[in-house]
Design an enzyme around this catalytic site. Structure first.
Site, PDB file in Angstrom:
ATOM      1  N   ARG A 111     -28.178 -43.836  32.617  1.00  0.00           N
ATOM      2  CA  ARG A 111     -28.834 -42.814  33.316  1.00  0.00           C
ATOM      3  C   ARG A 111     -29.205 -41.507  32.498  1.00  0.00           C
ATOM      4  NH1 ARG A 111     -25.239 -39.951  35.350  1.00  0.00           N
ATOM      5  NH2 ARG A 111     -23.327 -40.669  34.759  1.00  0.00           N
ATOM      6  N   TYR A 260     -33.522 -49.148  35.185  1.00  0.00           N
ATOM      7  CA  TYR A 260     -32.222 -49.178  34.837  1.00  0.00           C
ATOM      8  C   TYR A 260     -31.042 -48.601  35.747  1.00  0.00           C
ATOM      9  CZ  TYR A 260     -27.992 -50.441  32.291  1.00  0.00           C
ATOM     10  OH  TYR A 260     -26.727 -50.739  32.168  1.00  0.00           O
ATOM     11  N   LYS A 269     -26.193 -43.498  42.805  1.00  0.00           N
ATOM     12  CA  LYS A 269     -25.871 -41.974  42.494  1.00  0.00           C
ATOM     13  C   LYS A 269     -26.670 -41.021  43.409  1.00  0.00           C
ATOM     14  CE  LYS A 269     -22.679 -43.412  39.612  1.00  0.00           C
ATOM     15  NZ  LYS A 269     -21.335 -43.465  40.045  1.00  0.00           N
ATOM     16  N   HIS A 289     -17.229 -38.765  44.397  1.00  0.00           N
ATOM     17  CA  HIS A 289     -17.388 -40.100  43.301  1.00  0.00           C
ATOM     18  C   HIS A 289     -16.103 -40.385  43.317  1.00  0.00           C
ATOM     19  CE1 HIS A 289     -18.348 -40.962  38.719  1.00  0.00           C
ATOM     20  NE2 HIS A 289     -18.635 -41.856  39.590  1.00  0.00           N
ATOM     21  N   SER A 311     -15.935 -41.045  33.846  1.00  0.00           N
ATOM     22  CA  SER A 311     -16.179 -42.295  33.372  1.00  0.00           C
ATOM     23  C   SER A 311     -14.984 -42.552  32.312  1.00  0.00           C
ATOM     24  CB  SER A 311     -17.701 -42.466  32.677  1.00  0.00           C
ATOM     25  OG  SER A 311     -17.826 -41.390  31.637  1.00  0.00           O
ATOM     26  N   CYS A 313     -12.124 -43.612  32.430  1.00  0.00           N
ATOM     27  CA  CYS A 313     -10.745 -43.302  32.817  1.00  0.00           C
ATOM     28  C   CYS A 313     -10.093 -43.987  33.769  1.00  0.00           C
ATOM     29  CB  CYS A 313     -10.835 -41.669  33.389  1.00  0.00           C
ATOM     30  SG  CYS A 313     -11.369 -40.157  32.211  1.00  0.00           S
ATOM     31  N   ASP A 336     -16.158 -46.788  43.386  1.00  0.00           N
ATOM     32  CA  ASP A 336     -16.905 -45.956  42.834  1.00  0.00           C
ATOM     33  C   ASP A 336     -17.221 -44.466  43.715  1.00  0.00           C
ATOM     34  OD1 ASP A 336     -18.463 -44.843  40.742  1.00  0.00           O
ATOM     35  OD2 ASP A 336     -20.286 -45.460  41.582  1.00  0.00           O
ATOM     36  N   ARG A 431     -23.494 -53.770  32.163  1.00  0.00           N
ATOM     37  CA  ARG A 431     -23.142 -53.677  33.442  1.00  0.00           C
ATOM     38  C   ARG A 431     -23.099 -54.977  33.951  1.00  0.00           C
ATOM     39  NH1 ARG A 431     -21.664 -48.398  35.611  1.00  0.00           N
ATOM     40  NH2 ARG A 431     -22.490 -46.950  34.269  1.00  0.00           N
TER      41      ARG A 431
END
Length: 649
Positions: A111, A260, A269, A289, A311, A313, A336, A431
């Site tokens: 991103r 991407y 998102k 989120h 991210s 975590c 997510d 990913r």
């Protein structure tokens, strides 16, 4: 071979001819024409007037050669996979069932927050007004005029020689009153097959649109650079001019130049969080989120929990946890995003608006997340992972799962040797894109139209010092402060050395669709909607001791924290009050059977100096980044926290 040179190859025309014959049936108007453009699948006349108007407007702008209306069928999906394989965009992975590997242009791997903008009439509608000389970090604003110029400059004729795919999709189960519909126009077959995994995509959505239902407009192109070609012709993109734009007033998303992930799968998102949060504000619900999991205790009582972590975590690890505590059961609703709305009885209910997992591959292994590993090796598109000579994939974390004789090729297509190569085998942001229904612990209610009832909300981050394993908010207002003050250790940007603690309120910093001060007001307003609010907690799996080692083993042992949280939901008196909130009483955390000794005293120690500095850092952040837009209630809650910390022994 990129789609914008497909005419020269002859491959595409042969493939389309074959697919056209296969797809032909009485209701499909193949090779219709819209201003001289071939419709190679579907019938434009079958689209609702709103959808057709949106398509026609962007056909005039982008000038595609062909139009393909996506129906979401297996036949269509196989056609697109075969087409991409011939173009060199993907390669098959014969070790697994229907799995594919894509390697992107090295300039298009993540991103791009710096090129992501929200467009509103007034800047203050998008981001708080900061003091002079202080750069706002809670979003990027662009004027409507500049957005229109950016679109015209980039999209005019950008699909010449390509196919425009019309992708009808639903965020959430199509039958759910909490779901929302989008139409994505794209020139990327990779996006189409990925959207089929990540959303409910196809004819059922077009049927729902037939009655004039509104939809979020999503326009995407991989773009054509001024130079015409890029380093990897199999992955067309325009990284120099990439831009991702959102116009909340019109429920509109426009993305150019990247193929991407979060830049191109616009349901993720862009829709589910940025536009979703603005719709949620207008309609009185929450787009967050957050993962959603179901946890059942040994007595058979089940609760659902939503959790927001930045991210790196452990969101996916928690959502797919294998609990170490006996007779506990974890089931996954989503890893997510959560859309949450109060029902008529004041119960907060959540749906996972996604249909798949778009997970970070490195670090995922049979030791860290065995459930994920059982989920991802069929019907999956891998992107920027390494490949193996036996037809499989590899990434950091899988060292023990590859035989010594197997050769590895890194994500750039170069030979890679375990223990010798100095660069990562897989891109750190590589990913897997996998259907959620394949998860062996998917919750039976994960597609319940009404959503699942949320009993607790967790916030958390990667905090090596000072922050205890778990603490409970005193009430809803205090919980909103905890979310607003979230901070987490992050890998530093290039201009920093080492790791830094970054502010990431609600784990939403890159995803707010409107002014963060107004977002906090919206969260506070939830208190008026129900007398049955979820309890709010903060967790931290990552605290380190004086020796620099983690104090808590994490992973499946985190079920011990969930056990304490469930007991608090039952109002068990297993907590004691502190300056920062409620923490477990001595010996109330179930450590029975835990291998190795845990220094509980150090794990829950609250150093006064640390918390004075923490409160100051949050206050400074609010002053600099939120300013006059900070709700008075949050300011008051912070003052209370500071006083309690100051009064600590």
């Amino acid at each position: 071979m990129p789609e914008f040179i497909e005419k020269k190859s002859g491959i595409f025309s042969t493939e389309v001819g074959r697919f056209a014959k296969q797809a032909s049936h009485p209701n499909v108007g193949l090779f219709n024409h819209l201003k001289g453009i071939s419709v190679i699948n579907g019938d434009l006349k079958s689209l609702s007037p709103k959808v057709r108007a949106y398509v026609e407007e962007n056909v005039d702008l982008c000038k595609p050669e062909k139009i393909h209306i996506c129906d979401g069928t297996e036949q269509e999906n196989n056609h697109l996979l075969n087409l991409m394989q011939q173009h060199g965009t993907i390669v098959p992975l014969p070790k697994y069932q229907n799995c594919w590997l894509a390697r992107t242009n090295p300039a298009d791997t993540a991103r791009v927050e710096s090129k992501t903008f929200i467009s509103t009439e007034k800047r203050a509608e998008t981001i708080p007004t900061t003091k002079e000389g202080i750069k706002g970090t809670l979003g990027n604003w662009i004027s409507p005029r500049d957005m229109d110029v950016a679109i015209k400059d980039r999209f005019t004729g950008c699909m010449k020689g390509r196919t425009m795919y019309i992708v009808p999709f639903s965020m959430g189960p199509v039958s759910s009153p909490l779901a929302k519909i989008g139409i994505q126009l794209t020139d990327s077959a990779y996006v189409v097959v990925s959207m089929r995994v990540m959303t409910r995509m196809g004819q059922a959505v077009l049927n729902k649109l037939a009655d004039g239902t509104d939809f979020v407009k999503c326009l995407h192109s991989v773009g054509i650079p001024a130079s015409g070609f890029v380093e990897m012709a199999s992955w067309p993109c325009d990284p120099e001019r990439t831009i991702i734009l959102h116009r909340p007033q019109n429920n509109e998303i426009v993305s150019y130049g990247s193929g991407y992930g979060g830049n191109s799968l616009l349901g993720k998102k862009c829709f589910a969080l940025r536009i979703g949060s603005t719709i949620a504000k207008r309609e009185g619900w929450l787009a967050e989120h957050m993962l959603i999991l179901g946890v059942t205790n040994p007595a058979g009582k089940k609760r659902y929990i939503a959790a927001a972590f930045p991210s790196a975590c452990g969101k996916t690890n928690l959502a797919m946890m294998t609990p170490s505590l006996p007779d506990y059961k974890i089931e996954c609703v989503g890893d997510d995003i959560a859309w949450m709305r109060f029902d008529n009885n004041g119960q907060l209910r959540a749906i996972n608006p996604e249909n798949g997992f778009f997970g970070v591959a490195p670090g995922t292994s049979n030791s860290s997340n065995p459930i994920a590993m059982k989920t991802i090796f069929k019907n999956t598109i891998f992107t920027n992972v390494a490949s193996t000579s036996d037809g499989g994939v590899f990434w950091e974390g899988m060292e023990d799962e590859v035989d010594d004789g197997v050769k590895i090729t890194d994500w750039r297509g170069k030979p890679w040797v375990k223990g010798e190569s100095n660069t990562p085998a897989a891109h750190p942001n590589s990913r897997f894109c996998t259907p959620a229904k394949q998860c062996p612990i998917i919750d039976p209610q994960w597609e319940a139209p009404e959503g699942v009832p949320i009993s607790a909300i967790l916030f958390g981050g990667r905090r090596p010092t000072g922050v205890p394993l778990v603490y409970e908010a005193r009430d809803w207002k205090h919980g909103v402060l905890i979310g607003a003050g979230m901070r987490s250790e992050a890998t530093a940007a290039a201009e920093h050395k080492g790791k830094v603690i970054m502010h990431d309120p609600f784990a939403m910093r890159p995803f707010f669709g409107y002014n963060f001060g107004d977002y906090l007001e919206h969260w506070l307003s939830m208190e008026k909607k129900s007398t049955n609010l979820p309890k709010i907690f903060h967790v931290n799996w990552f605290r380190k001791g004086s020796d620099g080692k983690f104090l808590w083993p994490g992973f499946g042992e985190n079920s011990r924290v969930l056990d304490w949280i469930l007991r608090r939901l039952d109002n068990e008196e297993c907590a004691r009050d502190t300056a920062i909130g409620l923490i477990p009483k001595a010996e109330s955390l179930n450590l029975e059977g835990l291998e190795g000794k845990v220094n509980v005293e150090e794990l829950f120690n609250l150093p006064k100096t640390f918390w004075m500095e923490e409160a100051y850092a949050i206050e400074k952040y609010f002053n600099e980044q939120v300013g006059m837009d900070l709700p008075l209630i949050i300011d008051q809650e912070l003052k209370k926290l500071k006083k309690r910390v100051n009064d600590m022994d």
